[in-house]
Motif scaffolding. Structure first.
Motif, short mmCIF file in Angstrom:
data_model
loop_
_atom_site.label_atom_id
_atom_site.label_comp_id
_atom_site.label_asym_id
_atom_site.label_seq_id
_atom_site.Cartn_x
_atom_site.Cartn_y
_atom_site.Cartn_z
N CYS A 1 39.82 49.96 36.12
CA CYS A 1 38.85 49.11 36.81
C CYS A 1 38.99 47.65 36.40
O CYS A 1 38.92 46.75 37.24
CB CYS A 1 37.43 49.61 36.53
N ALA A 2 39.19 47.40 35.12
CA ALA A 2 39.35 46.03 34.63
C ALA A 2 40.62 45.41 35.21
O ALA A 2 40.62 44.25 35.66
CB ALA A 2 39.39 46.00 33.10
N TRP A 3 41.73 46.16 35.20
CA TRP A 3 42.98 45.66 35.76
C TRP A 3 42.81 45.36 37.26
O TRP A 3 43.20 44.30 37.74
CB TRP A 3 44.11 46.67 35.56
N ASN A 4 42.25 46.32 38.00
CA ASN A 4 42.10 46.15 39.45
C ASN A 4 41.16 44.99 39.79
O ASN A 4 41.36 44.32 40.81
CB ASN A 4 41.64 47.45 40.09
N HIS A 5 40.18 44.75 38.95
CA HIS A 5 39.28 43.61 39.16
C HIS A 5 40.05 42.30 38.97
O HIS A 5 39.88 41.35 39.74
CB HIS A 5 38.10 43.68 38.19
N GLU A 6 40.90 42.27 37.97
CA GLU A 6 41.69 41.07 37.66
C GLU A 6 42.88 40.88 38.62
O GLU A 6 43.29 39.76 38.88
CB GLU A 6 42.20 41.16 36.22
N HIS A 7 43.43 41.99 39.11
CA HIS A 7 44.63 41.96 39.96
C HIS A 7 44.36 42.76 41.25
O HIS A 7 45.01 43.78 41.49
CB HIS A 7 45.83 42.58 39.23
N PRO A 8 43.45 42.29 42.10
CA PRO A 8 43.10 43.09 43.29
C PRO A 8 44.27 43.33 44.25
O PRO A 8 44.27 44.33 44.98
CB PRO A 8 41.99 42.27 43.95
N ASP A 9 45.27 42.47 44.25
CA ASP A 9 46.42 42.66 45.14
C ASP A 9 47.49 43.59 44.55
O ASP A 9 48.43 43.96 45.25
CB ASP A 9 47.05 41.30 45.47
N PHE A 10 47.33 43.93 43.27
CA PHE A 10 48.32 44.77 42.58
C PHE A 10 47.60 45.84 41.77
O PHE A 10 47.62 45.81 40.54
CB PHE A 10 49.22 43.91 41.68
N PRO A 11 46.95 46.80 42.44
CA PRO A 11 46.18 47.82 41.72
C PRO A 11 47.05 48.62 40.75
O PRO A 11 48.23 48.85 40.99
CB PRO A 11 45.59 48.70 42.81
N LEU A 12 46.43 48.99 39.65
CA LEU A 12 47.13 49.72 38.59
C LEU A 12 47.84 50.96 39.13
O LEU A 12 48.98 51.24 38.73
CB LEU A 12 46.13 50.13 37.50
N GLU A 13 47.20 51.65 40.04
CA GLU A 13 47.79 52.88 40.54
C GLU A 13 49.06 52.67 41.37
O GLU A 13 49.76 53.63 41.66
CB GLU A 13 46.77 53.75 41.29
#
Length: 187
Positions: A147-159
């Motif tokens: 969630c933290a990664w996806n919030h910071e990088h919305p165009d490059f989701p962790l998954e």
């Protein structure tokens, strides 16, 4: 194709994340520590280089829910309906209140004398304290990172990135499999 190579050390006491952009090829990638947003006090969020691998289950009314809000919409995991705090605030609260903190969840994944998928943590908690399994607790740390990664990088989701999660050499196949299950659990 992934934009980032992400390494996650799901540690017994801390979870650490590093990443490298792959646009120049893996040979030229420069690793960077990912600072993880988390609650550091009730109602206060900050980025930290480590996410303490702690989970705290507050008593009803102990903490107003508005003081537990993170910068992203909550994304609970299947089978995890327990109100909890993860990270630095969880570590701090657990040091003051006995029997409500989950610590060393990763170690429980390799404990073959217990049902690691059963809600057994916090171990020796008082009656009425909500519990979670070692798998769910470990998954909640990884979910927080996601969630933290996806919030910071919305165009490059962790998954959608290349992700490596480290596990101890002492983990048997069952513990490795449970860690993988923890990493892939989401709604």
């Amino acid at each position: 194709s992934p934009r980032y190579l992400i390494g996650i050390d799901l540690g017994t006491t801390h979870t650490v994340v590093a990443f490298a952009a792959l646009q120049n090829g893996a040979d030229n990638a420069e690793p960077t520590l990912f600072e993880i947003e988390q609650l550091i006090a009730p109602g206060e969020v900050a980025r930290r280089p480590l996410l303490p691998s702690f989970r705290y289950h507050p008593a009803p009314g102990e903490l107003p829910e508005e003081q537990l809000v993170l910068p992203w919409r909550a994304q609970p995991l299947p089978g995890d309906d327990v109100l909890h705090v993860t990270g630095e605030l969880a570590r701090e609260l657990g040091s003051k209140v006995e029997g409500r903190q989950i610590a060393s969840a990763k170690s429980w994944l390799s404990h073959d004398k217990v049902d690691r998928s059963a809600p057994i943590l916090p171990w020796a908690a008082a009656e009425g304290v909500a519990k979670a399994s070692p798998v769910v607790a470990s998954a909640s740390y990884l979910n927080h990172v996601r969630c933290a990664w996806n919030h910071e990088h919305p165009d490059f989701p962790l998954e959608q990135q290349a992700v490596v999660i480290t596990v101890p050499a002492s983990f048997d196949e069952a513990a490795r499999s449970l860690t993988l299950h923890s990493a892939t659990t989401r709604r």
